[in-house]
Design an enzyme around this catalytic site. Sequence first.
Site, PDB file in Angstrom:
ATOM      1  N   ASP A  45      -7.467  12.150  35.397  1.00 57.47           N
ATOM      2  CA  ASP A  45      -8.783  11.873  35.981  1.00 57.47           C
ATOM      3  C   ASP A  45      -9.591  13.165  36.125  1.00 57.47           C
ATOM      4  O   ASP A  45      -9.771  13.682  37.236  1.00 57.47           O
ATOM      5  CB  ASP A  45      -8.615  11.172  37.335  1.00 57.47           C
ATOM      6  CG  ASP A  45      -7.900   9.834  37.191  1.00 57.47           C
ATOM      7  OD1 ASP A  45      -7.910   9.271  36.075  1.00 57.47           O
ATOM      8  OD2 ASP A  45      -7.316   9.354  38.181  1.00 57.47           O
ATOM      9  N   THR A  68      -6.531   7.532  30.770  1.00 53.69           N
ATOM     10  CA  THR A  68      -7.866   8.118  30.889  1.00 53.69           C
ATOM     11  C   THR A  68      -8.797   7.182  31.660  1.00 53.69           C
ATOM     12  O   THR A  68      -8.574   5.977  31.734  1.00 53.69           O
ATOM     13  CB  THR A  68      -8.485   8.324  29.489  1.00 53.69           C
ATOM     14  OG1 THR A  68      -8.438   7.076  28.775  1.00 53.69           O
ATOM     15  CG2 THR A  68      -7.768   9.382  28.697  1.00 53.69           C
ATOM     16  N   ARG A  99      -9.711   0.880  31.846  1.00 53.09           N
ATOM     17  CA  ARG A  99     -11.077   0.340  31.899  1.00 53.09           C
ATOM     18  C   ARG A  99     -11.225  -0.790  32.923  1.00 53.09           C
ATOM     19  O   ARG A  99     -12.314  -1.100  33.352  1.00 53.09           O
ATOM     20  CB  ARG A  99     -11.461  -0.150  30.491  1.00 53.09           C
ATOM     21  CG  ARG A  99     -12.785  -0.860  30.374  1.00 53.09           C
ATOM     22  CD  ARG A  99     -13.954   0.028  30.787  1.00 53.09           C
ATOM     23  NE  ARG A  99     -15.222  -0.636  30.634  1.00 53.09           N
ATOM     24  CZ  ARG A  99     -15.712  -1.570  31.448  1.00 53.09           C
ATOM     25  NH1 ARG A  99     -14.998  -1.961  32.494  1.00 53.09           N
ATOM     26  NH2 ARG A  99     -16.882  -2.113  31.233  1.00 53.09           N
ATOM     27  N   LYS A 100     -10.117  -1.429  33.268  1.00 55.82           N
ATOM     28  CA  LYS A 100     -10.146  -2.542  34.239  1.00 55.82           C
ATOM     29  C   LYS A 100     -11.230  -3.551  33.881  1.00 55.82           C
ATOM     30  O   LYS A 100     -12.156  -3.825  34.663  1.00 55.82           O
ATOM     31  CB  LYS A 100     -10.327  -2.048  35.667  1.00 55.82           C
ATOM     32  CG  LYS A 100      -9.164  -1.183  36.166  1.00 55.82           C
ATOM     33  CD  LYS A 100      -9.323  -0.835  37.635  1.00 55.82           C
ATOM     34  CE  LYS A 100      -8.189  -0.004  38.179  1.00 55.82           C
ATOM     35  NZ  LYS A 100      -8.185   1.398  37.719  1.00 55.82           N
ATOM     36  N   PHE A 101     -11.117  -4.140  32.687  1.00 51.93           N
ATOM     37  CA  PHE A 101     -12.093  -5.148  32.261  1.00 51.93           C
ATOM     38  C   PHE A 101     -12.083  -6.326  33.239  1.00 51.93           C
ATOM     39  O   PHE A 101     -11.038  -6.680  33.788  1.00 51.93           O
ATOM     40  CB  PHE A 101     -11.745  -5.659  30.853  1.00 51.93           C
ATOM     41  CG  PHE A 101     -12.025  -4.664  29.773  1.00 51.93           C
ATOM     42  CD1 PHE A 101     -13.326  -4.408  29.362  1.00 51.93           C
ATOM     43  CD2 PHE A 101     -10.987  -3.969  29.165  1.00 51.93           C
ATOM     44  CE1 PHE A 101     -13.594  -3.487  28.358  1.00 51.93           C
ATOM     45  CE2 PHE A 101     -11.241  -3.053  28.160  1.00 51.93           C
ATOM     46  CZ  PHE A 101     -12.547  -2.811  27.753  1.00 51.93           C
ATOM     47  N   ILE A 104     -16.927 -11.760  31.407  1.00 52.19           N
ATOM     48  CA  ILE A 104     -16.680 -12.911  30.528  1.00 52.19           C
ATOM     49  C   ILE A 104     -16.365 -12.408  29.119  1.00 52.19           C
ATOM     50  O   ILE A 104     -16.725 -11.289  28.752  1.00 52.19           O
ATOM     51  CB  ILE A 104     -17.905 -13.864  30.480  1.00 52.19           C
ATOM     52  CG1 ILE A 104     -19.151 -13.096  29.993  1.00 52.19           C
ATOM     53  CG2 ILE A 104     -18.133 -14.515  31.826  1.00 52.19           C
ATOM     54  CD1 ILE A 104     -20.265 -13.987  29.521  1.00 52.19           C
TER      55      ILE A 104
HETATM   56  O1  S5P Z   1      -4.032  -0.429  41.733  1.00 54.75           O
HETATM   57  C1  S5P Z   1      -4.343   0.570  41.129  1.00 54.75           C
HETATM   58  C2  S5P Z   1      -4.592   0.548  39.753  1.00 54.75           C
HETATM   59  C3  S5P Z   1      -4.887   1.720  39.101  1.00 54.75           C
HETATM   60  S1  S5P Z   1      -5.002   1.676  37.378  1.00 54.75           S
HETATM   61  N1  S5P Z   1      -4.415   1.777  41.768  1.00 54.75           N
HETATM   62  C4  S5P Z   1      -4.745   2.944  41.130  1.00 54.75           C
HETATM   63  O2  S5P Z   1      -4.758   3.998  41.773  1.00 54.75           O
HETATM   64  N2  S5P Z   1      -5.020   2.928  39.770  1.00 54.75           N
HETATM   65  C5  S5P Z   1      -5.432   4.157  39.044  1.00 54.75           C
HETATM   66  O3  S5P Z   1      -4.341   5.079  39.068  1.00 54.75           O
HETATM   67  C6  S5P Z   1      -6.616   4.869  39.653  1.00 54.75           C
HETATM   68  O4  S5P Z   1      -7.838   4.439  39.073  1.00 54.75           O
HETATM   69  C7  S5P Z   1      -6.327   6.333  39.349  1.00 54.75           C
HETATM   70  O5  S5P Z   1      -6.844   6.663  38.081  1.00 54.75           O
HETATM   71  C8  S5P Z   1      -4.814   6.415  39.300  1.00 54.75           C
HETATM   72  C9  S5P Z   1      -4.159   6.921  40.565  1.00 54.75           C
HETATM   73  O6  S5P Z   1      -4.526   8.242  40.806  1.00 54.75           O
HETATM   74  P1  S5P Z   1      -3.877   9.115  42.011  1.00 54.75           P
HETATM   75  O7  S5P Z   1      -4.666  10.383  41.975  1.00 54.75           O
HETATM   76  O8  S5P Z   1      -4.027   8.359  43.275  1.00 54.75           O
HETATM   77  O9  S5P Z   1      -2.425   9.334  41.635  1.00 54.75           O
END
Ligand code: S5P
Length: 384
Positions: A45, A68, A99-101, A104
């Site tokens: 990130d 990413t 991307r968490k789509f 629709i």
């Molecule tokens: O439930 C979720 C799903 C995701 S994909 N919780 C999350 O934290 N994420 C992602 O995982 C979030 O968008 C971030 O990119 C990463 C966690 O980052 P951290 O810095 O807390 O380890």
Amino acid sequence: MSLKTSNIQALSYADRAELPSISSLASYLLTLISIKRSNLALSADVHTTAELLELAETIGDYICVLKTHADIIDDFSERTIRGLQDVSKRKHFLIFEDRKFGDIGNTLQSQYTRGPLRIAHWAHLTNAHLLPGPSIISALYSAAQETLTTLNQTVATTITSGGSDPNLLEHAQPSIPSTNVPLTPDDDNEEEGLVLRHHRTNSFNATATTTISQTYESAAPPPPPRLLKSLSNPLSSGDTAEDVDIPSALAELGPPPQARGLLLLAQMSSEGNLATGEYTKACVEAAREYKNFVVGFICQESLNTGKEFVNFTPGVGLEDEGEGKEGKGDGKGQVWRTPEEVVGRDGVDVVIVGRGILKAKDRVAEAERFRRAAWRAYEGRLKR
Ligand code: S5P
């Protein structure tokens, strides 16, 4: 009914890679994990292409997946994509665009394949919420298939000139490149995988052939059984990556299959989130319908009812780490648990770590610490 399964704990990643109903990408990933002895995904990130590529280069050996958020990279461009693809090939990890789509089908197909991000063109994995219903999976799947077909299509154009004017061919030339082939801005850059050739003759019956082919990934066969056999008992070869001949095993494994995969967000790490209970169950049911595309879940416990899904868990930190952490959360909803809790106790497969590594003074050393902790938690689970 608990969604957890108990027998999943007893199967190694390599054993699961051979399950008959597993998707080619999930099988590849589980084999990659076994070879690199890494069930660590880096959540990269960061906000610049330079930092992203540097991270990929320096941490790439320690991870199985690099995640990413392309939309937070200020200078995201074709250079970012090509750089990432190059490192992922050399360092052997899959790219996962988080991307968490959630729209629709018609809209998300465009979001997946078009615009400056063009995710389907370069990300092996992406993820989606099931909120819009199961059509989100089929829509992403068909967009992925179309993109792969286009990326790998070969266009051969033959032009026969019937006149005596040799300039005729010159006139015909501009029409040769097909507009429906996704030429990138640097479409003459052979090194990056796009080959564009014009063969011209000045003779009366001139033939011009344009071959356009993308070499993003070759169609790889499934992991060699002999390789999987040698990896299937991870406890026999110690817990450090140095104990196995990683370069030869990776060379034997080859490139990823020509496929795209989806992770369903079945559970989330943030406090008070609504992805629980019936919603989580619905994600598991939907995944079973699309085993060829759904590689697994973003979850907080093993949802691996058929063992062929790979469980990814974000919200992971090391107990003793202080920097950047405020207790077990970040004050913005995130909750962190340890690799032992999520892999050892709750049976997930891959830990996703962002700030735990990114905020460390020595990111490489911290990535290795996370890799070891997550791998040990997995080994401990196998022994139980
Ligand atoms: O439930 C979720 C799903 C995701 S994909 N919780 C999350 O934290 N994420 C992602 O995982 C979030 O968008 C971030 O990119 C990463 C966690 O980052 P951290 O810095 O807390 O380890």
